[in-house]
Write a protein that holds these residues in place. Structure first.
Motif, mmCIF file in Angstrom:
data_model
loop_
_atom_site.group_PDB
_atom_site.id
_atom_site.type_symbol
_atom_site.label_atom_id
_atom_site.label_comp_id
_atom_site.label_asym_id
_atom_site.label_seq_id
_atom_site.Cartn_x
_atom_site.Cartn_y
_atom_site.Cartn_z
ATOM 1 N N ARG A 1 -27.876 0.742 -69.205
ATOM 2 C CA ARG A 1 -26.733 0.609 -70.108
ATOM 3 C C ARG A 1 -26.416 -0.861 -70.352
ATOM 4 N NH1 ARG A 1 -21.839 2.934 -67.583
ATOM 5 N NH2 ARG A 1 -20.888 2.318 -69.550
ATOM 6 N N ARG A 2 -26.415 -1.652 -69.294
ATOM 7 C CA ARG A 2 -26.142 -3.084 -69.433
ATOM 8 C C ARG A 2 -27.169 -3.746 -70.333
ATOM 9 N NH1 ARG A 2 -27.127 -7.040 -64.460
ATOM 10 N NH2 ARG A 2 -29.229 -6.449 -65.097
ATOM 11 N N SER B 1 -26.288 6.062 -74.469
ATOM 12 C CA SER B 1 -26.306 5.851 -73.016
ATOM 13 C C SER B 1 -26.392 7.142 -72.208
ATOM 14 C CB SER B 1 -25.048 5.081 -72.585
ATOM 15 O OG SER B 1 -24.995 3.831 -73.207
ATOM 16 N N MET C 1 -21.028 5.882 -62.423
ATOM 17 C CA MET C 1 -20.782 5.282 -61.118
ATOM 18 C C MET C 1 -19.356 5.508 -60.623
ATOM 19 S SD MET C 1 -23.533 4.142 -59.889
ATOM 20 C CE MET C 1 -24.392 5.476 -60.728
ATOM 21 N N ASP D 1 -29.055 4.928 -66.426
ATOM 22 C CA ASP D 1 -28.323 4.313 -65.319
ATOM 23 C C ASP D 1 -27.582 3.052 -65.771
ATOM 24 O OD1 ASP D 1 -30.002 1.763 -64.665
ATOM 25 O OD2 ASP D 1 -31.473 3.349 -64.962
ATOM 26 N N PRO D 2 -26.707 2.505 -64.908
ATOM 27 C CA PRO D 2 -25.916 1.333 -65.298
ATOM 28 C C PRO D 2 -26.743 0.109 -65.673
ATOM 29 C CG PRO D 2 -24.937 2.372 -63.383
ATOM 30 C CD PRO D 2 -26.254 3.058 -63.614
ATOM 31 N N ASN E 1 -19.807 0.403 -60.756
ATOM 32 C CA ASN E 1 -20.891 -0.073 -61.611
ATOM 33 C C ASN E 1 -21.393 -1.423 -61.125
ATOM 34 O OD1 ASN E 1 -21.897 1.448 -63.895
ATOM 35 N ND2 ASN E 1 -19.804 1.471 -64.659
ATOM 36 N N HIS F 1 -25.148 9.374 -63.098
ATOM 37 C CA HIS F 1 -25.232 8.011 -63.624
ATOM 38 C C HIS F 1 -23.849 7.449 -63.941
ATOM 39 C CE1 HIS F 1 -29.481 7.587 -63.640
ATOM 40 N NE2 HIS F 1 -29.713 8.534 -64.519
ATOM 41 N N TYR G 1 -18.372 6.812 -72.892
ATOM 42 C CA TYR G 1 -18.030 5.812 -71.887
ATOM 43 C C TYR G 1 -16.925 4.912 -72.430
ATOM 44 C CZ TYR G 1 -22.441 6.830 -69.398
ATOM 45 O OH TYR G 1 -23.465 7.423 -68.715
#
Length: 588
Positions: free
Chosen positions: A179-180, A171, A528, A175-176, A567, A526, A203
């Motif tokens: 990542r998701r 990751s 958040m 960005d989130p 996030n 990145h 993370y």
């Protein structure tokens, strides 16, 4: 003899490297553990903990110097190829060939892994559908956004179906939303293919999604267990506090982490500050530290236990920014006029509009966050603000100077820290600082004084060779270099990418002190949660401004309250905007 039910079994594992100065050091130091088959397992720890070394040993790319390491029932030292035939490994930078197209990268990895032709069509189709990359098969990998490169790297790693997947900080730099998407793909693979996955990550929210978590530091195992079991190590020690009116949460956070005898850790969250007390610090001592600030207990999380473990293992060596001034409510040092003014800013590359009619201003001493998904246009905006890229149209003013007319003069008023830190690895810390002092045109006497000042301020060892420093140390050196000429404005381009939570705390403590001294900070990130340190944030997507305001205002725009994490607020703002554009396009 092998241990059934375990994908990895290590006993007394050791790996020794020799530094450029000739001194040996233990990257892995007497490590013993077992990782269960069919699980999603996290390796986490600070920079230099040994995570990548351990990953490379499990992949058969490094040979242990002592101890034993079994992977999938094979002794990886004796039969590395037998292990490599059954695993897939994605390194930190995704391992892509940037001059090849998406399809050519997939074909190359299929060739390297000997995937039969009759299996490729189905496997490629599945990976392209899962990663939503089917539309981009002809695009060169080098022209993909960071999130798309991440997904292509994972697809290439999985052109065959392995028994074990190793992901080394997948990751970093994305960005989130990306990542998701990555974690959605991983969960589908684990459920659909009964895949064993080991992921190293900085993370803690990612580690919390895993079945088992292993915390390592300086080559040693500090703790292992489920996220819930590890979180309980901080039970009864975690609190949240509301800062007094007019005090930014980051200032209260700085006050707390400046008291390491009573506080383990503190971080801004939702306009409040979450903190962990030392086990021998009672609530009476907390009230003495926070006489004007109400606080209350909160439920412990994995990151609380992680920070407590690291502080305990490192002792006082882990405390943050002891050189920083005492935390106080910042006083305005300007005359009320903005030091950055952006009006109707546009940047086009041929037919492509990277930034579309963006407007905002930044006041002196403000911390301003520029956020957005990969490919959103924030890096282009950032480069224009720094005077590194001319605008196609619009007005851009920095430190009272129009960048169209006085770009060189404006550059002398700003400092810049890039994501890659732009250091010279073969030079010592002092030699790097001397080089940058010369580049900034500092007179010899002033250069000497400033170098000595930043060496002390950032706790730097002058003779250390920069190329072998941990990432967090390189970050401090890059910050020191960017501040040598005492700029009015400091630009920070993803300065905490790939850096662990402990190093991020130290970084933001320094930024808080600089803002209190009147330095204006513009930062892209990145992470958040780092938006909570900012006075205001702007979220861009597809070159357009989606949100602009305080962190709380951005949460409200996303439809959330103070309890919403950043996030979630970030993703909600981006997805709401994209949905509105899609509806508009359908109506047209």
């Amino acid at each position: 003899m092998t241990d059934t039910g375990f994908t990895v079994v290590a006993q007394g594992l050791r790996k020794v490297f020799v530094a450029p100065d000739g001194k040996p050091f233990d990257a892995i130091d007497d490590l013993s553990f077992r990782i269960r088959a069919g699980t999603l397992t996290a390796l986490t720890g600070p920079d230099g903990a040994g995570k990548t070394t351990l990953m490379r040993m499990m992949a058969g790319l490094l040979r242990p110097d002592a101890g034993t390491l079994q992977v999938l029932g094979e002794d990886v030292s004796l039969r590395p190829q037998a292990v490599q035939n059954r695993i897939s490994y994605m390194p930190q930078r995704f391992g892509l060939y940037e001059d090849l197209s998406v399809q050519e990268n997939l074909d190359l990895y299929a060739d390297l892994h000997g995937v039969p032709m009759e299996q490729r069509r189905e496997r490629f189709s599945r990976m392209l559908e899962m990663t939503d990359m089917a539309r981009f098969t002809a695009r060169p990998a080098g022209k993909l956004s960071g999130g798309m490169k991440q997904k292509l790297g994972l697809a290439c790693t999985l052109v065959r179906s392995p028994d074990l997947l190793l992901l080394d900080e997948p990751s970093v730099g994305v960005d989130p939303l990306s990542r998701r998407d990555l974690w959605t793909i991983l969960e589908q693979l684990i459920e659909g293919e009964n895949l064993s996955v080991i992921v190293s990550t900085a993370y803690m929210d990612e580690a919390a999604r895993c079945t088992d978590v292993f915390v390592v530091n300086r080559g040693r195992l500090l703790a292992e267990g489920s996220p819930e079991d590890l979180s309980h190590r901080a039970k009864g020690l975690t609190y949240e506090a509301a800062p007094p009116p007019g005090m930014p949460a980051r200032v209260l956070q700085a006050r707390l982490i400046d008291a390491p005898d009573r506080i383990v850790d503190a971080v801004p969250r939702g306009g409040r500050v979450w903190f962990i007390r030392q086990p021998d610090c009672d609530e009476a001592a907390l009230r003495e530290l926070l006489p004007d600030t109400p606080f209350e207990p909160r439920t412990e999380e994995l990151e609380d236990a992680f920070m407590a473990l690291l502080r305990e293992h490192d002792g006082d060596s882990g405390k943050t920014a002891e050189h920083a001034p005492a935390a106080t409510v910042p006083q305005s040092k300007g005359d009320g006029h903005p030091v950055i003014v952006v009006r109707d800013l546009v940047r086009r590359f041929g037919d492509f509009t990277a930034v579309a009619s963006t407007s905002f201003s930044v006041a002196q001493g403000e911390i301003f966050g520029l956020l957005g998904p990969n490919g959103a246009g924030k890096t282009t905006t950032f480069r224009m603000l720094c005077g590194l890229l001319p605008a196609t149209s619009g007005h851009l003013e920095v430190a009272g100077l129009n960048l169209r007319k006085a770009r060189a003069e404006a550059r002398g008023r700003i400092g810049y820290v890039s994501q890659k830190f732009a250091l010279y690895g073969n030079l010592t810390v002092r030699e790097n600082l001397e080089f940058f002092a010369g580049a900034y045109g500092l007179p010899r006497k002033r250069a000497h004084a400033r170098i000595e000042a930043v060496l002390k301020q950032f706790d730097l060892e002058p003779g250390a060779v920069s190329g072998i420093l941990p990432v967090g140390y390189k970050q401090r050196l890059a910050m020191a270099a960017g501040l040598l000429h005492e700029p009015d404005i400091l630009f920070l381009d993803e300065p905490t990418s790939g850096i662990d939570p402990m190093a991020r705390r130290a970084f933001w403590r320094t930024i808080t002190a600089l803002a209190q001294d009147g330095v204006t900070i513009i930062v892209t990130t990145h992470f958040m949660e780092e938006a909570e340190y900012c006075d205001r944030i702007a979220i861009q997507d597809d070159g357009r401004m989606l949100a602009l305001g305080t962190p709380q205002q951005v949460r409200e725009q996303a439809g959330g309250d103070r309890a919403m994490d950043m996030n979630t607020a970030f993703i909600a703002n981006v997805e709401q905007s994209r949905a509105a554009l899609a509806r508009k396009g359908e109506a047209a």
